[in-house]
Design an enzyme around this catalytic site. Sequence first.
Site, PDB file in Angstrom:
ATOM      1  N   GLY A 142       6.351 -84.240  25.585  1.00 36.70           N
ATOM      2  CA  GLY A 142       6.639 -85.632  25.787  1.00 36.70           C
ATOM      3  C   GLY A 142       5.544 -86.508  25.239  1.00 36.70           C
ATOM      4  N   GLU A 143       5.770 -87.820  25.392  1.00 35.59           N
ATOM      5  CA  GLU A 143       4.842 -88.780  24.842  1.00 35.59           C
ATOM      6  C   GLU A 143       4.847 -90.006  25.714  1.00 35.59           C
ATOM      7  OE1 GLU A 143       6.127 -91.730  23.462  1.00 35.59           O
ATOM      8  OE2 GLU A 143       4.272 -92.500  22.603  1.00 35.59           O
ATOM      9  N   GLY A 147      -0.964 -90.714  25.299  1.00 34.32           N
ATOM     10  CA  GLY A 147      -0.953 -89.785  24.182  1.00 34.32           C
ATOM     11  C   GLY A 147       0.233 -88.857  24.260  1.00 34.32           C
ATOM     12  N   CYS A 148       0.152 -87.729  23.610  1.00 32.93           N
ATOM     13  CA  CYS A 148       1.230 -86.751  23.604  1.00 32.93           C
ATOM     14  C   CYS A 148       0.870 -85.562  24.484  1.00 32.93           C
ATOM     15  CB  CYS A 148       1.486 -86.253  22.180  1.00 32.93           C
ATOM     16  SG  CYS A 148       2.083 -87.545  21.079  1.00 32.93           S
ATOM     17  N   ASP A 268      -0.485 -96.492  40.594  1.00 28.35           N
ATOM     18  CA  ASP A 268       0.589 -96.354  39.604  1.00 28.35           C
ATOM     19  C   ASP A 268       1.660 -95.394  40.115  1.00 28.35           C
ATOM     20  OD1 ASP A 268       1.861 -97.019  37.271  1.00 28.35           O
ATOM     21  OD2 ASP A 268       0.848 -95.519  36.055  1.00 28.35           O
TER      22      ASP A 268
END
Length: 491
Positions: A142-143, A147-148, A268
Amino acid sequence: MGLAPESINVDSLGLRKLTDKTRKDDCDGDGDGDDDVTETVGCWMKWRFLGSCLTPSSSSKIDGSVSGSSTQLAEENKSSNDTSRDQPVAPVTSSSSSTDAESTPSTPNIVEELKIASQLRKFAFTELKSATRSFRPDNLLGEGGFGCVFKGWINESGPAPVKPGSGLTVAVKTMNHDGLQGHKEWLAEVNYLGDLHHPNLVKLIGYCIEGDQRLLVYEFMPRGSLENHLFRRSLPLPWSTRIKIALGAAKGLAFLHEEAERPVIYRDFKTSNILLDEDYNAKLSDFGLAKDGPEGDKTHVSTRVMGTYGYAAPEYVMTGHLTSKSDVYSFGVVLLEMLTGRRSMDKTRPIGEHNLVEWARPFLRERRRFYRLMDPRLEGQFSIRGAQKAVQLAAHCLTRDAKARPLMSEVVDILNPLPDLKDMAYSSSYFQALQAERANINQAIKNSGRVQVAFPERNGQPNPSPSTPNRPQASSPYHQNHLYRSPKPKV
Protein backbone atom coordinates in the site's frame (compact mmCIF):
# COMPACT_ATOMS: atom_id res chain seq x y z
CA MET A 1 2.94 0.46 11.65
CA GLY A 2 2.00 -3.11 11.52
CA LEU A 3 0.77 -3.90 8.15
CA ALA A 4 -2.06 -6.00 7.13
CA PRO A 5 -2.67 -7.36 3.70
CA GLU A 6 -6.32 -6.75 3.66
CA SER A 7 -6.03 -3.12 4.32
CA ILE A 8 -4.21 -2.62 1.18
CA ASN A 9 -5.56 -5.01 -1.28
CA VAL A 10 -2.59 -7.06 -0.60
CA ASP A 11 -3.42 -9.28 2.25
CA SER A 12 0.03 -9.68 3.51
CA LEU A 13 0.64 -6.19 4.61
CA GLY A 14 -2.70 -4.77 5.14
CA LEU A 15 -1.42 -1.66 3.55
CA ARG A 16 -3.30 -2.12 0.45
CA LYS A 17 -5.94 0.02 1.79
CA LEU A 18 -3.46 2.44 2.91
CA THR A 19 -5.78 5.22 2.32
CA ASP A 20 -4.10 7.91 4.08
CA LYS A 21 -5.18 11.22 5.07
CA THR A 22 -4.68 13.82 2.57
CA ARG A 23 -3.93 12.24 -0.68
CA LYS A 24 -4.22 8.60 -1.23
CA ASP A 25 -4.01 7.07 -4.49
CA ASP A 26 -3.62 3.75 -2.97
CA CYS A 27 -4.67 0.43 -4.06
CA ASP A 28 -7.16 -1.10 -1.87
CA GLY A 29 -8.53 -4.50 -1.94
CA ASP A 30 -10.30 -7.16 -0.26
CA GLY A 31 -7.24 -9.06 0.55
CA ASP A 32 -8.29 -11.91 -1.64
CA GLY A 33 -5.32 -13.51 -3.32
CA ASP A 34 -5.49 -12.90 -7.03
CA ASP A 35 -7.59 -9.84 -6.71
CA ASP A 36 -5.10 -8.34 -4.34
CA VAL A 37 -2.20 -8.99 -6.63
CA THR A 38 -4.03 -7.37 -9.48
CA GLU A 39 -4.81 -4.29 -7.49
CA THR A 40 -1.33 -4.07 -6.17
CA VAL A 41 0.14 -4.18 -9.63
CA GLY A 42 -2.35 -1.55 -10.71
CA CYS A 43 -1.27 0.65 -7.83
CA TRP A 44 2.35 0.02 -8.73
CA MET A 45 1.75 1.08 -12.29
CA LYS A 46 0.04 4.20 -11.06
CA TRP A 47 2.88 5.04 -8.73
CA ARG A 48 5.43 4.29 -11.37
CA PHE A 49 3.66 6.68 -13.69
CA LEU A 50 3.79 9.37 -11.01
CA GLY A 51 7.49 8.86 -10.59
CA SER A 52 6.79 7.11 -7.41
CA CYS A 53 7.76 5.58 -4.23
CA LEU A 54 9.73 2.65 -5.37
CA THR A 55 12.86 4.74 -5.53
CA PRO A 56 14.62 6.04 -2.44
CA SER A 57 13.75 9.60 -3.32
CA SER A 58 10.12 8.84 -3.86
CA SER A 59 7.47 11.10 -2.53
CA SER A 60 4.65 8.60 -2.31
CA LYS A 61 2.81 7.98 0.89
CA ILE A 62 1.89 4.92 2.82
CA ASP A 63 -1.08 4.42 4.95
CA GLY A 64 -3.30 1.85 6.25
CA SER A 65 -1.98 -1.41 7.18
CA VAL A 66 1.37 -0.55 8.17
CA SER A 67 0.76 2.72 9.53
CA GLY A 68 -2.18 4.70 8.61
CA SER A 69 -0.77 7.99 7.70
CA SER A 70 -2.35 11.14 8.81
CA THR A 71 -3.07 14.29 7.01
CA GLN A 72 -1.98 17.68 8.04
CA LEU A 73 -4.67 20.25 8.10
CA ALA A 74 -2.42 22.52 6.22
CA GLU A 75 -1.68 20.19 3.38
CA GLU A 76 -3.51 20.53 0.13
CA ASN A 77 -5.42 17.51 -1.01
CA LYS A 78 -3.85 16.53 -4.28
CA SER A 79 -6.16 13.70 -5.14
CA SER A 80 -9.35 15.07 -6.12
CA ASN A 81 -11.03 12.98 -8.67
CA ASP A 82 -12.61 11.11 -5.84
CA THR A 83 -15.47 13.03 -4.38
CA SER A 84 -15.56 10.63 -1.50
CA ARG A 85 -12.37 12.05 -0.15
CA ASP A 86 -12.55 15.14 1.97
CA GLN A 87 -10.54 18.20 1.45
CA PRO A 88 -8.04 19.03 4.16
CA VAL A 89 -8.81 21.80 6.55
CA ALA A 90 -6.58 24.82 6.98
CA PRO A 91 -4.16 24.49 9.84
CA VAL A 92 -5.09 26.05 13.12
CA THR A 93 -2.30 27.44 15.21
CA SER A 94 -2.90 28.05 18.85
CA SER A 95 -1.87 31.43 20.11
CA SER A 96 -1.13 30.06 23.53
CA SER A 97 2.39 29.23 24.47
CA SER A 98 3.07 25.63 23.95
CA THR A 99 5.34 22.72 24.17
CA ASP A 100 4.74 21.80 20.61
CA ALA A 101 7.46 19.57 19.34
CA GLU A 102 6.10 20.25 15.93
CA SER A 103 8.38 23.17 15.34
CA THR A 104 10.99 21.80 13.01
CA PRO A 105 14.66 22.21 13.82
CA SER A 106 16.94 23.41 11.08
CA THR A 107 18.93 20.19 11.27
CA PRO A 108 17.78 17.04 13.01
CA ASN A 109 20.18 15.90 15.71
CA ILE A 110 19.63 12.18 15.40
CA VAL A 111 21.89 11.24 18.28
CA GLU A 112 19.92 13.40 20.70
CA GLU A 113 16.47 12.73 19.23
CA LEU A 114 16.62 8.97 18.73
CA LYS A 115 15.81 7.21 21.99
CA ILE A 116 15.58 3.69 20.70
CA ALA A 117 14.72 0.73 22.88
CA SER A 118 17.49 -1.87 22.85
CA GLN A 119 15.16 -4.64 21.67
CA LEU A 120 14.60 -2.96 18.28
CA ARG A 121 16.65 -4.38 15.44
CA LYS A 122 18.73 -2.04 13.33
CA PHE A 123 18.61 -2.86 9.61
CA ALA A 124 20.90 -1.83 6.79
CA PHE A 125 19.13 -0.43 3.73
CA THR A 126 20.56 -3.21 1.57
CA GLU A 127 19.06 -5.82 3.94
CA LEU A 128 15.57 -4.36 3.63
CA LYS A 129 15.97 -3.94 -0.10
CA SER A 130 16.80 -7.63 -0.32
CA ALA A 131 14.01 -8.63 2.11
CA THR A 132 11.43 -6.92 -0.15
CA ARG A 133 13.06 -8.16 -3.34
CA SER A 134 14.21 -4.66 -4.30
CA PHE A 135 10.82 -3.22 -3.39
CA ARG A 136 9.32 -5.04 -6.34
CA PRO A 137 5.73 -4.18 -7.30
CA ASP A 138 4.19 -7.52 -6.34
CA ASN A 139 5.41 -6.96 -2.78
CA LEU A 140 3.76 -3.54 -2.55
CA LEU A 141 1.13 -3.56 0.16
CA GLY A 142 0.00 0.00 0.00
CA GLU A 143 0.82 3.65 -0.10
CA GLY A 144 -0.04 6.59 2.08
CA GLY A 145 1.01 9.98 3.32
CA PHE A 146 4.35 8.91 4.69
CA GLY A 147 5.55 6.53 1.99
CA CYS A 148 5.05 3.07 0.56
CA VAL A 149 4.73 -0.20 2.45
CA PHE A 150 6.15 -3.46 1.17
CA LYS A 151 5.92 -7.05 2.27
CA GLY A 152 9.23 -8.62 3.21
CA TRP A 153 10.81 -11.64 4.88
CA ILE A 154 13.58 -11.56 7.45
CA ASN A 155 15.34 -13.98 9.76
CA GLU A 156 13.36 -14.88 12.89
CA SER A 157 16.10 -13.60 15.17
CA GLY A 158 18.08 -11.09 13.16
CA PRO A 159 18.05 -8.49 10.35
CA ALA A 160 19.19 -10.80 7.58
CA PRO A 161 16.74 -11.22 4.66
CA VAL A 162 15.44 -14.70 3.88
CA LYS A 163 13.60 -16.46 1.08
CA PRO A 164 9.94 -15.35 0.57
CA GLY A 165 7.57 -17.54 2.54
CA SER A 166 10.18 -18.43 5.15
CA GLY A 167 11.39 -16.75 8.31
CA LEU A 168 9.37 -13.83 9.70
CA THR A 169 6.95 -11.95 7.46
CA VAL A 170 7.13 -8.19 7.99
CA ALA A 171 5.79 -4.92 6.63
CA VAL A 172 8.50 -2.46 5.60
CA LYS A 173 7.45 1.18 5.51
CA THR A 174 9.53 3.68 3.60
CA MET A 175 9.62 7.43 4.10
CA ASN A 176 9.04 10.07 1.48
CA HIS A 177 11.80 12.59 1.26
CA ASP A 178 9.60 15.60 1.84
CA GLY A 179 11.78 17.32 4.42
CA LEU A 180 12.07 17.35 8.18
CA GLN A 181 8.39 16.77 8.91
CA GLY A 182 8.74 13.26 7.53
CA HIS A 183 11.79 12.71 9.70
CA LYS A 184 9.89 13.96 12.76
CA GLU A 185 7.06 11.50 12.25
CA TRP A 186 9.50 8.67 11.63
CA LEU A 187 11.27 9.63 14.83
CA ALA A 188 7.99 9.76 16.78
CA GLU A 189 7.04 6.26 15.62
CA VAL A 190 10.41 4.83 16.60
CA ASN A 191 10.47 6.51 19.99
CA TYR A 192 6.87 5.68 20.92
CA LEU A 193 6.63 2.15 19.57
CA GLY A 194 10.13 1.33 20.71
CA ASP A 195 8.99 2.08 24.24
CA LEU A 196 5.28 1.17 24.33
CA HIS A 197 4.23 -2.48 24.35
CA HIS A 198 0.64 -3.69 24.54
CA PRO A 199 -1.43 -6.41 22.81
CA ASN A 200 -3.49 -3.70 21.10
CA LEU A 201 -0.57 -1.72 19.68
CA VAL A 202 1.22 -2.82 16.51
CA LYS A 203 4.69 -4.16 17.21
CA LEU A 204 7.67 -2.29 15.78
CA ILE A 205 10.41 -4.80 15.00
CA GLY A 206 13.15 -2.47 13.86
CA TYR A 207 14.27 0.50 11.82
CA CYS A 208 16.76 1.68 9.24
CA ILE A 209 18.44 5.07 9.30
CA GLU A 210 21.18 5.31 6.73
CA GLY A 211 22.03 8.59 5.05
CA ASP A 212 18.69 10.07 4.02
CA GLN A 213 16.94 6.69 4.18
CA ARG A 214 14.28 6.24 6.90
CA LEU A 215 12.46 2.90 7.04
CA LEU A 216 10.44 1.07 9.68
CA VAL A 217 9.84 -2.67 10.01
CA TYR A 218 6.57 -3.81 11.60
CA GLU A 219 4.89 -7.07 12.40
CA PHE A 220 2.72 -8.20 9.51
CA MET A 221 -1.05 -7.85 10.09
CA PRO A 222 -2.76 -10.46 7.91
CA ARG A 223 -6.30 -9.02 8.09
CA GLY A 224 -5.35 -5.52 7.06
CA SER A 225 -7.16 -2.43 8.28
CA LEU A 226 -10.63 -1.93 9.70
CA GLU A 227 -11.30 0.60 6.98
CA ASN A 228 -10.95 -2.01 4.26
CA HIS A 229 -13.29 -4.39 6.01
CA LEU A 230 -15.94 -1.76 6.62
CA PHE A 231 -15.88 0.05 3.32
CA ARG A 232 -13.98 -1.92 0.71
CA ARG A 233 -15.01 -5.52 1.05
CA SER A 234 -18.21 -6.91 -0.42
CA LEU A 235 -19.07 -9.02 2.62
CA PRO A 236 -20.17 -6.98 5.64
CA LEU A 237 -18.19 -7.31 8.85
CA PRO A 238 -20.31 -9.33 11.35
CA TRP A 239 -21.70 -7.56 14.41
CA SER A 240 -19.72 -9.65 16.92
CA THR A 241 -16.49 -8.91 15.04
CA ARG A 242 -17.23 -5.18 14.97
CA ILE A 243 -17.70 -5.13 18.74
CA LYS A 244 -14.55 -7.20 19.25
CA ILE A 245 -12.55 -4.73 17.17
CA ALA A 246 -14.08 -1.72 18.95
CA LEU A 247 -13.20 -3.25 22.31
CA GLY A 248 -9.61 -3.99 21.29
CA ALA A 249 -9.09 -0.49 19.91
CA ALA A 250 -10.58 1.01 23.09
CA LYS A 251 -8.15 -1.03 25.19
CA GLY A 252 -5.27 0.33 23.11
CA LEU A 253 -6.33 3.93 23.74
CA ALA A 254 -7.00 3.23 27.44
CA PHE A 255 -3.45 1.93 27.76
CA LEU A 256 -2.00 5.05 26.14
CA HIS A 257 -4.08 7.44 28.24
CA GLU A 258 -4.16 5.75 31.62
CA GLU A 259 -1.63 2.93 31.88
CA ALA A 260 1.51 3.97 30.03
CA GLU A 261 4.35 5.32 32.13
CA ARG A 262 3.89 8.67 30.39
CA PRO A 263 0.35 9.45 29.16
CA VAL A 264 0.21 9.55 25.37
CA ILE A 265 -2.36 11.24 23.14
CA TYR A 266 -2.67 9.23 19.93
CA ARG A 267 -4.09 12.11 17.84
CA ASP A 268 -4.90 10.13 14.69
CA PHE A 269 -7.46 7.49 15.66
CA LYS A 270 -9.37 6.34 12.58
CA THR A 271 -10.37 3.16 10.77
CA SER A 272 -7.30 3.04 8.52
CA ASN A 273 -5.01 3.10 11.56
CA ILE A 274 -6.70 0.13 13.22
CA LEU A 275 -5.04 -3.03 11.94
CA LEU A 276 -6.27 -6.58 12.44
CA ASP A 277 -4.42 -9.81 13.08
CA GLU A 278 -5.53 -13.25 11.94
CA ASP A 279 -8.19 -13.43 14.68
CA TYR A 280 -9.46 -9.86 14.15
CA ASN A 281 -7.72 -8.54 17.24
CA ALA A 282 -7.33 -4.77 16.81
CA LYS A 283 -3.96 -3.02 17.03
CA LEU A 284 -3.32 0.71 16.75
CA SER A 285 -0.76 1.70 14.15
CA ASP A 286 0.95 4.89 13.00
CA PHE A 287 2.24 6.92 15.92
CA GLY A 288 3.69 9.67 13.74
CA LEU A 289 1.32 12.26 15.23
CA ALA A 290 1.30 11.00 18.83
CA LYS A 291 2.11 13.50 21.59
CA ASP A 292 2.97 13.26 25.26
CA GLY A 293 -0.05 14.22 27.36
CA PRO A 294 -0.11 17.29 29.64
CA GLU A 295 1.85 17.00 32.87
CA GLY A 296 1.47 18.55 36.29
CA ASP A 297 -1.26 21.16 36.52
CA LYS A 298 -1.52 21.60 32.76
CA THR A 299 -4.91 20.79 31.27
CA HIS A 300 -3.86 20.42 27.66
CA VAL A 301 -1.02 20.44 25.19
CA SER A 302 -1.01 23.23 22.61
CA THR A 303 0.00 22.04 19.16
CA ARG A 304 -0.40 22.70 15.51
CA VAL A 305 -3.65 21.03 14.49
CA MET A 306 -2.99 17.77 12.68
CA GLY A 307 -5.01 14.65 12.10
CA THR A 308 -7.66 13.46 9.66
CA TYR A 309 -10.71 15.38 8.60
CA GLY A 310 -13.92 13.99 10.02
CA TYR A 311 -12.25 12.42 13.06
CA ALA A 312 -10.71 15.39 14.89
CA ALA A 313 -12.48 16.81 17.94
CA PRO A 314 -14.07 20.22 17.26
CA GLU A 315 -12.41 21.95 20.22
CA TYR A 316 -8.99 20.76 19.05
CA VAL A 317 -9.58 21.99 15.50
CA MET A 318 -10.73 25.38 16.80
CA THR A 319 -8.07 26.01 19.44
CA GLY A 320 -5.17 23.60 18.97
CA HIS A 321 -5.66 22.48 22.59
CA LEU A 322 -5.03 18.74 22.66
CA THR A 323 -6.20 16.41 25.44
CA SER A 324 -6.92 12.70 25.80
CA LYS A 325 -10.59 13.62 25.29
CA SER A 326 -9.68 14.51 21.71
CA ASP A 327 -8.93 10.81 21.18
CA VAL A 328 -12.22 9.89 22.87
CA TYR A 329 -14.11 12.00 20.32
CA SER A 330 -12.27 10.26 17.48
CA PHE A 331 -13.20 6.91 19.01
CA GLY A 332 -16.84 7.99 18.96
CA VAL A 333 -16.59 8.75 15.24
CA VAL A 334 -15.06 5.35 14.49
CA LEU A 335 -17.67 3.57 16.64
CA LEU A 336 -20.38 5.38 14.69
CA GLU A 337 -18.77 4.25 11.42
CA MET A 338 -18.83 0.67 12.68
CA LEU A 339 -22.50 0.92 13.68
CA THR A 340 -23.71 2.59 10.51
CA GLY A 341 -21.37 1.25 7.84
CA ARG A 342 -20.93 4.88 6.68
CA ARG A 343 -17.73 6.87 6.36
CA SER A 344 -17.16 9.84 8.63
CA MET A 345 -17.24 12.07 5.56
CA ASP A 346 -18.96 10.98 2.37
CA LYS A 347 -19.75 13.52 -0.33
CA THR A 348 -21.43 10.87 -2.48
CA ARG A 349 -24.40 10.79 -0.11
CA PRO A 350 -27.40 13.14 -0.30
CA ILE A 351 -27.13 16.71 0.97
CA GLY A 352 -27.32 16.70 4.74
CA GLU A 353 -25.68 13.28 5.03
CA HIS A 354 -22.09 14.13 4.05
CA ASN A 355 -20.92 14.50 7.65
CA LEU A 356 -21.69 11.31 9.57
CA VAL A 357 -21.68 12.85 13.05
CA GLU A 358 -24.01 15.71 12.12
CA TRP A 359 -26.38 13.38 10.26
CA ALA A 360 -26.48 10.95 13.18
CA ARG A 361 -26.95 13.43 16.05
CA PRO A 362 -30.77 13.51 15.90
CA PHE A 363 -30.90 9.71 16.13
CA LEU A 364 -28.31 9.58 18.90
CA ARG A 365 -30.56 11.70 21.09
CA GLU A 366 -33.62 9.45 20.83
CA ARG A 367 -33.10 5.90 22.02
CA ARG A 368 -36.07 4.47 20.11
CA ARG A 369 -34.69 5.69 16.80
CA PHE A 370 -31.41 3.79 16.93
CA TYR A 371 -32.58 1.37 14.21
CA ARG A 372 -32.22 4.20 11.71
CA LEU A 373 -28.49 4.28 12.42
CA MET A 374 -27.69 0.60 12.00
CA ASP A 375 -25.83 -0.66 8.95
CA PRO A 376 -28.53 -2.15 6.69
CA ARG A 377 -26.02 -4.74 5.43
CA LEU A 378 -26.19 -6.41 8.85
CA GLU A 379 -29.79 -7.39 8.00
CA GLY A 380 -30.81 -7.50 11.65
CA GLN A 381 -27.86 -9.69 12.68
CA PHE A 382 -27.03 -7.54 15.71
CA SER A 383 -28.02 -7.43 19.37
CA ILE A 384 -30.78 -4.92 20.11
CA ARG A 385 -29.49 -4.15 23.61
CA GLY A 386 -25.90 -4.20 22.40
CA ALA A 387 -26.66 -1.76 19.60
CA GLN A 388 -28.56 0.54 21.95
CA LYS A 389 -25.66 0.62 24.41
CA ALA A 390 -23.13 1.17 21.62
CA VAL A 391 -25.20 4.04 20.19
CA GLN A 392 -25.46 5.64 23.63
CA LEU A 393 -21.72 5.24 24.08
CA ALA A 394 -21.02 6.88 20.72
CA ALA A 395 -23.25 9.80 21.72
CA HIS A 396 -21.36 10.14 25.01
CA CYS A 397 -17.98 10.16 23.24
CA LEU A 398 -19.19 12.71 20.67
CA THR A 399 -20.60 15.24 23.10
CA ARG A 400 -19.40 18.76 22.30
CA ASP A 401 -18.34 19.29 25.92
CA ALA A 402 -14.94 17.56 26.03
CA LYS A 403 -14.97 17.29 29.83
CA ALA A 404 -18.22 15.33 29.71
CA ARG A 405 -16.75 12.60 27.51
CA PRO A 406 -15.91 9.30 29.24
CA LEU A 407 -12.45 7.99 30.03
CA MET A 408 -11.33 5.21 27.69
CA SER A 409 -11.27 2.80 30.64
CA GLU A 410 -14.99 3.54 31.08
CA VAL A 411 -15.52 2.89 27.37
CA VAL A 412 -13.83 -0.50 27.78
CA ASP A 413 -16.12 -1.36 30.72
CA ILE A 414 -19.22 -0.54 28.65
CA LEU A 415 -18.09 -2.56 25.62
CA ASN A 416 -16.88 -5.61 27.57
CA PRO A 417 -20.27 -7.37 27.97
CA LEU A 418 -21.67 -6.52 24.53
CA PRO A 419 -20.20 -9.48 22.57
CA ASP A 420 -22.19 -11.91 24.75
CA LEU A 421 -25.65 -10.41 24.14
CA LYS A 422 -27.83 -12.66 21.98
CA ASP A 423 -31.09 -10.69 21.48
CA MET A 424 -30.81 -10.46 17.71
CA ALA A 425 -32.80 -7.71 16.00
CA TYR A 426 -33.94 -9.88 13.09
CA SER A 427 -36.21 -11.84 15.45
CA SER A 428 -38.12 -8.76 16.61
CA SER A 429 -41.48 -8.04 15.02
CA TYR A 430 -40.66 -4.36 14.73
CA PHE A 431 -37.49 -4.99 12.76
CA GLN A 432 -39.31 -7.38 10.44
CA ALA A 433 -41.99 -4.76 9.79
CA LEU A 434 -39.26 -2.17 9.24
CA GLN A 435 -37.53 -4.40 6.71
CA ALA A 436 -40.77 -5.04 4.86
CA GLU A 437 -41.47 -1.32 4.70
CA ARG A 438 -37.96 -0.64 3.49
CA ALA A 439 -38.39 -3.22 0.76
CA ASN A 440 -41.62 -1.52 -0.31
CA ILE A 441 -39.89 1.84 -0.44
CA ASN A 442 -37.05 0.44 -2.51
CA GLN A 443 -39.51 -1.15 -4.89
CA ALA A 444 -41.39 2.11 -5.22
CA ILE A 445 -38.18 3.95 -6.00
CA LYS A 446 -37.26 1.33 -8.57
CA ASN A 447 -40.67 1.51 -10.23
CA SER A 448 -40.80 5.28 -10.33
CA GLY A 449 -37.17 5.71 -11.30
CA ARG A 450 -36.82 8.58 -8.87
CA VAL A 451 -36.38 9.14 -5.13
CA GLN A 452 -39.61 9.59 -3.17
CA VAL A 453 -40.20 11.81 -0.21
CA ALA A 454 -39.45 10.31 3.20
CA PHE A 455 -42.40 8.68 4.94
CA PRO A 456 -43.58 10.04 8.29
CA GLU A 457 -42.77 8.23 11.50
CA ARG A 458 -45.12 5.57 12.76
CA ASN A 459 -45.61 4.81 16.43
CA GLY A 460 -42.71 7.06 17.28
CA GLN A 461 -40.33 5.04 15.09
CA PRO A 462 -38.81 6.39 11.88
CA ASN A 463 -39.56 4.70 8.62
CA PRO A 464 -36.44 4.21 6.56
CA SER A 465 -35.56 7.09 4.32
CA PRO A 466 -35.33 6.49 0.58
CA SER A 467 -31.81 7.87 0.81
CA THR A 468 -30.63 5.12 3.15
CA PRO A 469 -31.44 1.84 1.45
CA ASN A 470 -28.83 -0.87 0.97
CA ARG A 471 -26.93 0.94 -1.64
CA PRO A 472 -23.34 0.20 -2.57
CA GLN A 473 -20.57 2.18 -1.01
CA ALA A 474 -18.94 5.03 -2.83
CA SER A 475 -16.96 3.88 -5.80
CA SER A 476 -13.87 5.33 -4.24
CA PRO A 477 -12.08 2.69 -2.28
CA TYR A 478 -10.79 5.17 0.09
CA HIS A 479 -13.06 7.96 0.26
CA GLN A 480 -10.87 9.07 3.03
CA ASN A 481 -11.36 11.88 5.29
CA HIS A 482 -8.36 13.98 5.49
CA LEU A 483 -8.01 16.61 8.05
CA TYR A 484 -4.41 16.89 8.36
CA ARG A 485 -1.93 14.38 7.69
CA SER A 486 1.12 12.84 9.15
CA PRO A 487 3.99 11.94 6.94
CA LYS A 488 4.64 8.24 6.63
CA PRO A 489 7.99 6.63 6.20
CA LYS A 490 8.93 6.50 2.59
CA VAL A 491 11.55 4.97 0.45
